[in-house]
Design a protein around this motif. Structure first.
Motif, PDB file in Angstrom:
ATOM      1  N   LEU A  10       0.748  -1.244   0.128  1.00 49.44           N
ATOM      2  CA  LEU A  10      -0.023   0.141   0.042  1.00 49.44           C
ATOM      3  C   LEU A  10       0.856   1.278  -0.126  1.00 49.44           C
ATOM      4  N   VAL A  11       0.546   2.105  -0.923  1.00 47.78           N
ATOM      5  CA  VAL A  11       1.352   3.346  -1.003  1.00 47.78           C
ATOM      6  C   VAL A  11       0.448   4.401  -1.357  1.00 47.78           C
ATOM      7  N   GLN A  12       0.839   5.821  -0.880  1.00 48.05           N
ATOM      8  CA  GLN A  12       0.143   6.816  -1.296  1.00 48.05           C
ATOM      9  C   GLN A  12       0.444   7.365  -2.804  1.00 48.05           C
ATOM     10  N   ALA A  13      -0.476   7.905  -3.223  1.00 48.01           N
ATOM     11  CA  ALA A  13      -0.302   8.577  -4.616  1.00 48.01           C
ATOM     12  C   ALA A  13       0.941   9.407  -4.642  1.00 48.01           C
ATOM     13  N   GLY A  14       1.817   8.988  -5.621  1.00 45.74           N
ATOM     14  CA  GLY A  14       3.043   9.898  -5.900  1.00 45.74           C
ATOM     15  C   GLY A  14       4.108   9.042  -5.201  1.00 45.74           C
ATOM     16  N   GLY A  15       3.875   8.261  -4.732  1.00 44.11           N
ATOM     17  CA  GLY A  15       4.874   7.318  -4.009  1.00 44.11           C
ATOM     18  C   GLY A  15       5.611   6.425  -4.970  1.00 44.11           C
ATOM     19  N   SER A  16       6.348   5.447  -4.562  1.00 40.72           N
ATOM     20  CA  SER A  16       7.185   4.528  -5.351  1.00 40.72           C
ATOM     21  C   SER A  16       7.163   3.347  -4.586  1.00 40.72           C
ATOM     22  N   ASN A  84       7.331   4.605 -10.051  1.00 44.35           N
ATOM     23  CA  ASN A  84       7.557   5.893  -9.470  1.00 44.35           C
ATOM     24  C   ASN A  84       6.166   6.916  -9.757  1.00 44.35           C
ATOM     25  N   ARG A  85       5.926   7.665  -9.205  1.00 40.14           N
ATOM     26  CA  ARG A  85       4.827   8.513  -9.275  1.00 40.14           C
ATOM     27  C   ARG A  85       3.704   7.722  -9.398  1.00 40.14           C
ATOM     28  N   LEU A  86       3.258   6.858  -8.615  1.00 38.09           N
ATOM     29  CA  LEU A  86       2.320   6.091  -8.659  1.00 38.09           C
ATOM     30  C   LEU A  86       0.802   6.763  -8.399  1.00 38.09           C
ATOM     31  N   LYS A  87      -0.097   6.047  -9.099  1.00 38.21           N
ATOM     32  CA  LYS A  87      -1.481   6.959  -9.331  1.00 38.21           C
ATOM     33  C   LYS A  87      -2.374   5.973  -8.856  1.00 38.21           C
ATOM     34  N   PRO A  88      -3.552   6.453  -8.218  1.00 37.49           N
ATOM     35  CA  PRO A  88      -4.521   5.529  -7.888  1.00 37.49           C
ATOM     36  C   PRO A  88      -4.912   4.278  -8.989  1.00 37.49           C
ATOM     37  N   THR A 120       1.553  -9.858  -7.364  1.00 36.59           N
ATOM     38  CA  THR A 120       1.767  -9.235  -5.745  1.00 36.59           C
ATOM     39  C   THR A 120       0.703  -8.029  -6.044  1.00 36.59           C
ATOM     40  N   GLN A 121       0.043  -7.539  -4.984  1.00 36.19           N
ATOM     41  CA  GLN A 121      -0.754  -6.651  -4.750  1.00 36.19           C
ATOM     42  C   GLN A 121      -0.342  -5.408  -4.748  1.00 36.19           C
ATOM     43  N   VAL A 122      -0.618  -4.158  -5.502  1.00 35.85           N
ATOM     44  CA  VAL A 122      -0.005  -3.160  -5.411  1.00 35.85           C
ATOM     45  C   VAL A 122      -1.414  -2.148  -5.137  1.00 35.85           C
ATOM     46  N   THR A 123      -1.711  -1.283  -4.129  1.00 32.26           N
ATOM     47  CA  THR A 123      -2.720  -0.607  -3.987  1.00 32.26           C
ATOM     48  C   THR A 123      -2.241   0.831  -3.744  1.00 32.26           C
ATOM     49  N   VAL A 124      -2.769   2.008  -4.420  1.00 26.50           N
ATOM     50  CA  VAL A 124      -2.331   3.192  -4.349  1.00 26.50           C
ATOM     51  C   VAL A 124      -3.409   3.988  -3.744  1.00 26.50           C
ATOM     52  N   SER A 125      -3.339   4.564  -2.685  1.00 23.39           N
ATOM     53  CA  SER A 125      -4.371   5.413  -2.159  1.00 23.39           C
ATOM     54  C   SER A 125      -4.230   6.542  -2.751  1.00 23.39           C
ATOM     55  N   SER A 126      -5.376   7.530  -2.756  1.00 23.94           N
ATOM     56  CA  SER A 126      -5.267   8.829  -3.402  1.00 23.94           C
ATOM     57  C   SER A 126      -5.300   9.875  -2.132  1.00 23.94           C
TER      58      SER A 126
END
Length: 126
Positions: A10-16, A84-88, A120-126
């Protein structure tokens, strides 16, 4: 043959994040391209990017260009996906896959692959 993907989370938007996929039982350096796909809920599996066995070529989906980077270490039988710069909208299960081939049109088609990792699950929160 086993492909084991890891590194999601789990990562916030903009994260890597950096995903890894380690192959076993596969002649890794023997002309097998390694490819990342992803599948979001309710959507079809889509191509993310690929790297050829000899590292001479890397291919990316349009959404990945400029943000994602694929690399591989044949000595460690591992391929990496740096995001990088991950988006929801990047939220998905990411799968690695392997097959012979060097051309983009061939490698971006999921149905051509026999060897798949579990994902593998990738979850990007806004």
């Amino acid at each position: 043959v086993q492909l084991q993907a890891s590194g999601g989370g789990l990562v916030q938007a903009g994260g890597s994040l950096r995903l890894s996929c380690t192959a076993s039982g596969l002649p890794f350096a023997s002309r097998y391209a390694m490819t990342w796909f992803r599948q979001a809920p309710g959507k079809e599996r889509e191509f993310v990017g690929a790297v050829t066995w000899d590292l001479r070529a890397t291919y990316y989906a349009d959404f990945a260009k400029g943000r994602f980077s694929i690399s591989r270490d044949n000595t460690a039988n591992t391929v990496y996906l740096r995001m990088n710069r991950l988006k929801p909208e990047d939220t998905a299960v990411y799968h690695c896959a392997a097959r012979e081939g060097t051309t983009r049109s061939y490698l971006e088609q999921a149905f051509r692959y026999v060897y798949w990792g579990r994902g593998t699950q990738v979850t990007v929160s806004s």
